[in-house]
Design a protein around this motif. Structure first.
Motif, PDB file in Angstrom:
ATOM      1  N   UNK A  58       0.832  -1.206   0.000  1.00 18.29           N
ATOM      2  CA  UNK A  58       0.000   0.000   0.000  1.00 18.29           C
ATOM      3  C   UNK A  58       0.864   1.252   0.000  1.00 18.29           C
TER       4      UNK A  58
ATOM      5  N   UNK B 137       0.707   9.169   5.459  1.00 17.49           N
ATOM      6  CA  UNK B 137      -0.036   7.916   5.295  1.00 17.49           C
ATOM      7  C   UNK B 137       0.629   6.777   6.040  1.00 17.49           C
TER       8      UNK B 137
ATOM      9  N   UNK C 248      -1.273  -8.632  -6.173  1.00 21.46           N
ATOM     10  CA  UNK C 248      -2.354  -7.741  -5.773  1.00 21.46           C
ATOM     11  C   UNK C 248      -3.510  -7.959  -6.733  1.00 21.46           C
TER      12      UNK C 248
ATOM     13  N   UNK D 221      -8.498  -1.563  -0.255  1.00 17.28           N
ATOM     14  CA  UNK D 221      -7.446  -0.738   0.340  1.00 17.28           C
ATOM     15  C   UNK D 221      -7.674   0.752   0.073  1.00 17.28           C
TER      16      UNK D 221
ATOM     17  N   UNK E 220      -9.881  -5.132   4.503  1.00 18.90           N
ATOM     18  CA  UNK E 220      -8.715  -5.759   5.151  1.00 18.90           C
ATOM     19  C   UNK E 220      -8.968  -5.931   6.619  1.00 18.90           C
TER      20      UNK E 220
ATOM     21  N   UNK F 137      -8.536   3.732   2.802  1.00 20.91           N
ATOM     22  CA  UNK F 137      -7.761   4.977   2.899  1.00 20.91           C
ATOM     23  C   UNK F 137      -8.671   6.182   2.810  1.00 20.91           C
TER      24      UNK F 137
END
Lengths: 205, 205
Positions: A156, A187, B175, B183, B205, B187
């Motif tokens: 990520x 982040x 991925x 993901x 997740x 975020x």
DNA sequence: GGCGTTGTTGGACAGGCGCACAATAGCCTC
DNA sequence: GAGGCTATTGTGCGCCTGTCCAACAACGCC
């Protein structure tokens, strides 16, 4: 032209190819360009590289390898896990600047048609992820970071870094390097349970 | 070949060029390929497009424009700001799948050498960012999201999305698309002060 | 010093590229 | 139906590509 040993000549060819790639881009690099850059004939290149694909892959491998090695060494010099992670960000963003990221862009695009380039870029991508995830894991083991899945977290964080670099290259004025590093650091701090600002004294958002 | 009106023919050429681009990649697309795909002569293409650069840019413009329009329309159909944002993610990731992202990759790389392609990709990039930042701003105005700088937040979210898509394309096995969307949604929820899970019922997740 | 090995040359080759241009073919107007 | 306009053709030009190969030159070995 002066005679060289095998490894010297091979080295010189890769170096010349890299110079041309940086100036004209990977897709526009030709055998004759590389030969001219070296000051030798073009036929020589095919004595050392089976195909153009191999040469481009070797040149990209060198450029990407240098950045990776530099970052790995800088990270290793860091004291604790948190400092190592901070060093990772600082060095990574510096490594990806200017022509370096354009090279990655070229490699990703060319990968669709050049097997050797594809293999090389995939290998380096995984190496970056391993370096980052190992750093995170060390932080988790030392109880200074919180992360259930360091592997996934590394993907990520790297994705955000690459995505930001992409935007920065695509329109240079809207996102600058300062923003890339501060945003990605913020982040990472959130992702790893670190307090804001702990990953560097750079001005953050 | 049957005669067409100017706009029809131009349309057909762009469509044919897009088909070839999807199959062989932007860099490998040639005038003759496009002509063969259309079933006409290659000379015809230069009656409608000044250069290959213009044609490639027009074809990419169509592909990217379709995705943008589809996402914009889907977002507009959403009810509240949060639902609109959820729709944005679902549609964006679907739009960027398979060959579409490879096209973006090609466009970014070719942009260094083809002015028209560069202009087109920059324009679309900004359009995506505007669509997202407007959605965020609506959420902030409705007091359901918290964001001091919707413009910058949109850049960050898009960067993560693009970076994840990049990794997904680069090594398809490590991925998957499920991870990309979950993901990036996680975020965005953190970035905009939304409660976890509010942006969709997908497994996270 | 002759000789084999090998780094090196420079051009040939076949193919592909974008692009231009004269000739052709089809449609519209009068 | 004649004439003009334009979409369309097909070819050809000049350039560039990666790859190959026979000839040349320099080095090490006996």
């Amino acid at each position: 032209m002066p005679r060289m040993t095998s490894s010297e000549r091979r080295d010189a060819i890769v170096e010349a190819a890299l110079n041309v790639m940086v100036g004209k881009g990977m897709a526009a690099t030709t055998v004759r360009d590389v030969a001219e850059q070296m000051g030798t004939s073009s036929g020589l290149i095919h004595h050392y590289f089976e195909s153009m694909d191999d040469l481009l892959a070797a040149a990209f491998d060198r450029a990407a390898g240098r950045d990776l090695d530099a970052t790995r060494a800088a990270v290793a010099r860091g004291g604790g896990p948190v400092e190592r992670l901070a060093v990772f960000f600082a060095t990574y963003v510096r490594a990806e600047q200017d022509w370096a990221f354009q090279l990655w862009l070229d490699a990703w695009a060319e990968a669709a048609r050049r097997p050797a380039v594809r293999e090389t870029s995939q290998r380096h991508n995984v190496a970056w992820q391993q370096l980052l995830s190992e750093t995170i894991r060390a932080g988790v083991n030392a109880d200074v970071m919180v992360c259930g899945d360091p592997e996934a977290a590394a993907w990520r964080i790297l994705s955000l870094l690459d995505g930001l670099a992409l935007q920065a290259v695509a329109h240079r004025l809207l996102i600058n390097r300062q923003a890339v590093i501060s945003w990605s650091v913020s982040y990472a701090e959130a992702e790893l349970g670190l307090s804001p600002g702990s990953l560097g004294c750079l001005p953050r958002r």
